[in-house]
Design an enzyme around this catalytic site. Structure first.
Site, short mmCIF file in Angstrom:
data_model
loop_
_atom_site.label_atom_id
_atom_site.label_comp_id
_atom_site.label_asym_id
_atom_site.label_seq_id
_atom_site.Cartn_x
_atom_site.Cartn_y
_atom_site.Cartn_z
N CYS A 1 68.96 -67.07 57.27
CA CYS A 1 70.12 -66.35 57.78
C CYS A 1 70.36 -66.72 59.25
CB CYS A 1 69.88 -64.85 57.65
SG CYS A 1 71.15 -63.86 58.45
N GLU B 1 112.84 -53.23 51.69
CA GLU B 1 112.17 -54.10 52.66
C GLU B 1 113.09 -54.32 53.86
OE1 GLU B 1 109.18 -54.80 51.67
OE2 GLU B 1 108.47 -56.60 52.71
N LYS C 1 110.76 -61.60 46.42
CA LYS C 1 109.81 -60.81 47.20
C LYS C 1 110.09 -61.09 48.68
CE LYS C 1 105.02 -59.39 47.41
NZ LYS C 1 104.75 -59.54 48.83
N CYS D 1 71.21 -63.51 52.54
CA CYS D 1 70.20 -63.17 53.51
C CYS D 1 69.33 -62.07 52.94
CB CYS D 1 70.87 -62.69 54.81
SG CYS D 1 69.79 -61.71 55.86
N LYS E 1 103.74 -65.65 43.28
CA LYS E 1 103.85 -66.30 44.58
C LYS E 1 104.31 -67.74 44.45
CE LYS E 1 102.45 -62.87 47.18
NZ LYS E 1 101.43 -63.02 48.19
N GLU F 1 113.15 -60.06 40.97
CA GLU F 1 113.70 -59.85 42.32
C GLU F 1 112.96 -60.76 43.29
OE1 GLU F 1 112.92 -55.76 43.30
OE2 GLU F 1 113.86 -55.04 41.46
S1 IVH Z 1 108.03 -53.42 44.55
C1 IVH Z 1 105.11 -50.32 43.06
N1 IVH Z 1 109.87 -55.23 45.10
O1 IVH Z 1 105.83 -56.48 48.67
C2 IVH Z 1 106.00 -51.44 43.48
N2 IVH Z 1 108.08 -54.96 46.66
O2 IVH Z 1 103.06 -56.73 47.80
C3 IVH Z 1 105.80 -51.85 44.88
N3 IVH Z 1 108.22 -56.40 48.61
O3 IVH Z 1 104.73 -53.35 49.82
C4 IVH Z 1 106.69 -52.78 45.53
N4 IVH Z 1 110.09 -57.41 48.09
O4 IVH Z 1 106.68 -54.47 51.04
C5 IVH Z 1 108.72 -54.64 45.51
N5 IVH Z 1 111.56 -56.77 45.46
C6 IVH Z 1 110.45 -56.19 45.87
C7 IVH Z 1 109.80 -56.53 47.09
C8 IVH Z 1 108.61 -55.89 47.43
C9 IVH Z 1 109.12 -57.31 48.98
C10 IVH Z 1 106.99 -56.08 49.38
C11 IVH Z 1 106.79 -54.61 49.65
C12 IVH Z 1 105.47 -54.24 49.04
C13 IVH Z 1 104.80 -55.56 48.94
C14 IVH Z 1 103.78 -55.56 47.82
#
Ligand code: IVH
Length: 647
Positions: free
Chosen positions: A370, A136, A73, A388, A276, A71
């Site tokens: 320091c 989101e 992000k 330090c 990422k 998916e």
């Molecule tokens: S799954 C336990 N799916 O990314 C699973 N998060 O870094 C938790 N996010 O807090 C999240 N797109 O705000 C998931 N397709 C997606 C996402 C997603 C964006 C954000 C979300 C989460 C953060 C985690």
């Protein structure tokens, strides 16, 4: 009609979708199921490692199919939408993951969020009695530019990027303002569910789409790593053409029974991760190089930069890591440098543009003392970091420890952020942790000073005192973490809380364990994942008289709650509170899964058998531990026995 007959107003009335009465403040919502975060990957090879780790945990063969859902992000903010029998009853922000803010009125103004879920099938199949849908909230890039233009014309506040605009628009006290902002949402997960069951992530997404919530159309189900990487390349290449910002992809194990078995490590699932996109880069000038002192005395060089926008955020500072890094990259004051920023990580200096170096730029001389307290800052043999040696006399370390003490995963005191801590420390209002809890009760003079300080008035001072009072009772694990002991992060703090139960027991055990031949020491290093090195840092901390004084003083102003084993299922697990040791090779479970399962049921997992062991679980080729258990009269379980007890 509603004006004439207010008794007829229903919660789901269209009149509530816009213009609900402005709120004073957002009410807090405790999430029935915590909202977690995700681990990160940056390199392609790590994707294969992610899958291999999952196979190892689940004890699957290397060629066993492992379907992953991919998916995008979305770069927005997460919310949890609670539907009861298909009707939206509450919407909350993530907050710290355990507790968020009630934004129901604001969320009701989003056209993408239906007031009622659409029942499946022609017969209108029953909707689950409870389903929390997580997703989101975001703003498209066009909508963001448009909003900024409107804001600028009206002389209002503009936003740095779509994410900030979405967050600022959702968290409006007056939902009518939110209603005027073009917010939308993609659903991607769930929290509490009663009366429904999703066998796979992909089935869940299909169901949510049928219920009437938007699901990202780029989502795909991949059956192997090659497909996952192809999705990464494809979506990555089209990233700029999407109408909204994404900062990577999320990979999720499709099978939900596997997700359950995989569980979580502190706050991130083992069954999902974020991959990422490469960091965005920019060029700018180093105006100065400063050396910061961390909570444990580590000296970190930081570059102050001419402000530059990287990936939609203005950056004016970047880390230079340590002495060797500065020397290797030969970064000098006045240099033009390439910087990069990836996700939430601190911006880094990648390289120097040597052709643009001013003639008088001199190599940076790393201090050997320091910069805050002047104490020597030696660099131990084989380490990259200078530290330090000022310890308790160093004001910089003290401030950093205080910041950590009040931070989100520790005492989490609202309104007492890094800046406030620095200012209060400088004024002498807060020098030690106890001062925080004595603030209000202390002399009128300090109170007057607080109220006279920039931006602090009667109300903000009162709010701060209230926020402090709200944290006078704290869990043992948070408390241990707050102490800022070297190498003791959240996971270790939790293990210690679980093993020792109360602060008193922990302190007594640490006193007894100072003798490395004692049973207490033996017990400490036997806690799974606590080795000799962590033990050393713990013992040093509890040995230091000043630290013990701080602990005594804190005891007078706060209450540390004993550790509470998590409730699992309906009844208490027979493993709760028991100390379990594993030995030999298990047939059906990996060691990691067996340990995680035992811990989830409230057991303590230790590394070796002692009188305190309740159960030894033996697999094939068990060695000397079995004999020792028999000698000590410790109950020995087979893998089957353990599986039975663990349900
Ligand atoms: S799954 C336990 N799916 O990314 C699973 N998060 O870094 C938790 N996010 O807090 C999240 N797109 O705000 C998931 N397709 C997606 C996402 C997603 C964006 C954000 C979300 C989460 C953060 C985690």
């Amino acid at each position: 009609i509603e004006d004439r007959f207010p008794a007829l107003i229903r919660d789901d009335s269209p009149s509530r979708r816009v213009g609900a009465a402005p709120l004073g403040a957002f009410a807090k919502v405790t999430h029935a199921v915590p909202m977690l975060s995700l681990g990160n990957l940056f390199e392609r090879v790590e994707v294969g490692e992610f899958a291999a780790g999952i196979r190892r945990f689940l004890k699957l063969a290397d060629d066993h199919p492992l379907a992953l859902v991919v998916e995008p992000k979305i770069d927005g903010l997460s919310v949890s939408l609670r539907y009861e029998s298909g009707r939206l009853v509450q919407a909350a922000t993530r907050g710290d993951g355990r507790e968020g803010e009630d934004v129901t009125a604001n969320i009701r103004t989003l056209a993408a969020v239906p007031e009622h879920l659409t029942p499946d099938g022609p017969a209108g199949e029953a909707l689950p009695s409870v389903v929390e849908i997580r997703g989101e909230v975001y703003m498209t890039r066009d909508a963001f530019l448009d909003l900024n233009q409107r804001q600028a014309e009206a002389g209002g506040k503009t936003f740095a990027n779509p994410r900030n605009a979405a967050a600022g628009s959702l968290r409006q006290k007056d939902a009518a303002i939110t209603a005027g902002r073009p917010l939308t949402l993609f659903a991607y997960g769930w929290g509490e569910v009663v009366g429904a069951d999703f066998p796979t992530q992909s089935a869940f997404l299909e169901q949510v789409r049928a219920w009437g919530l938007p699901v990202n159309p780029e989502t795909r189900l991949c059956v192997d790593i090659a497909q996952v990487l192809a999705a990464y390349d494809d979506i990555g290449a089209r990233r700029a053409a999407l109408t909204y910002d994404i900062d990577g992809l999320v990979y999720k194990v499709d099978r939900v029974d596997w997700q359950r078995r995989l569980g979580f490590v502190s706050r991130a699932p083992r069954w999902a991760t974020a991959h990422k996109f490469p960091a965005e880069q920019a060029r700018t000038v180093v105006q100065a190089i400063r050396v910061q002192v961390g909570r444990t005395g580590a000296l970190t060089p930081v570059a102050d930069l001419a402000p530059v926008t990287v990936g939609g955020v203005v950056v004016s500072r970047a880390t230079l890591h340590n002495e060797d890094e500065i020397r290797r990259k030969d970064v000098r004051e006045g240099d033009t440098v390439v910087i990069q920023r990836a996700g939430d990580v601190i911006p880094q200096v990648v390289s120097v543009v040597v052709e643009q170096r001013p003639e008088d730029a001199a190599p940076f001389a790393f201090p050997e003392r320091c910069p805050a307290c002047g104490s020597e800052a030696p660099r131990p043999e084989g380490e990259a970091v200078r530290r330090c040696s000022g310890g308790l006399i160093c004001p910089a370390q003290a401030v950093e420890r205080l910041k950590h003490f009040v931070s989100r995963d520790a005492f989490d005191i609202e309104g007492l952020g890094a800046k406030a801590v620095e200012a209060f420390h400088q004024d002498g209002l807060i020098r030690a942790p106890t001062d925080i809890f004595r603030l209000e009760a202390r002399d009128r003079e300090s109170l007057r000073r607080l109220k006279n300080r920039d931006g602090w008035g009667e109300t903000s001072a009162a709010n701060l005192f209230r926020a402090i009072d709200a944290r006078r009772v704290i869990s043992l694990e948070r408390f241990i973490y707050a102490l800022g002991i070297r190498q003791v992060g959240q996971a270790t703090a939790r293990l210690l809380a679980q093993h020792y139960g109360t602060l008193q027991t922990l302190r007594e055990a640490m006193a007894a364990a100072q003798d490395e031949t004692s049973a207490a020491y033996e017990h400490l290093v036997n806690i799974n994942d606590v080795g000799a090195s962590v033990a050393r840092d713990l013992l040093d901390f509890f040995h230091e008289p000043h630290n013990r004084e701080v602990l005594d003083a804190l005891a007078a102003v706060i209450t540390v709650e004993p550790f509470e084993a998590p409730a699992v299922g309906d009844g208490e697990s027979p493993l709760a509170g028991k100390t379990v040791v594993f030995t030999g090779t298990l047939e059906t479970l990996s060691r990691a899964e067996a340990k995680a399962r035992a811990q989830a049921l409230g057991a303590r997992v230790a590394g070796s058998v002692s009188k305190k062991t309740d159960y030894l679980v033996i697999g094939a080729d068990a060695g000397s531990k079995a004999a020792k258990a028999r000698d000590l009269g410790v109950a020995v379980l087979s893998e089957d026995d353990f599986r039975g007890m663990a349900g």
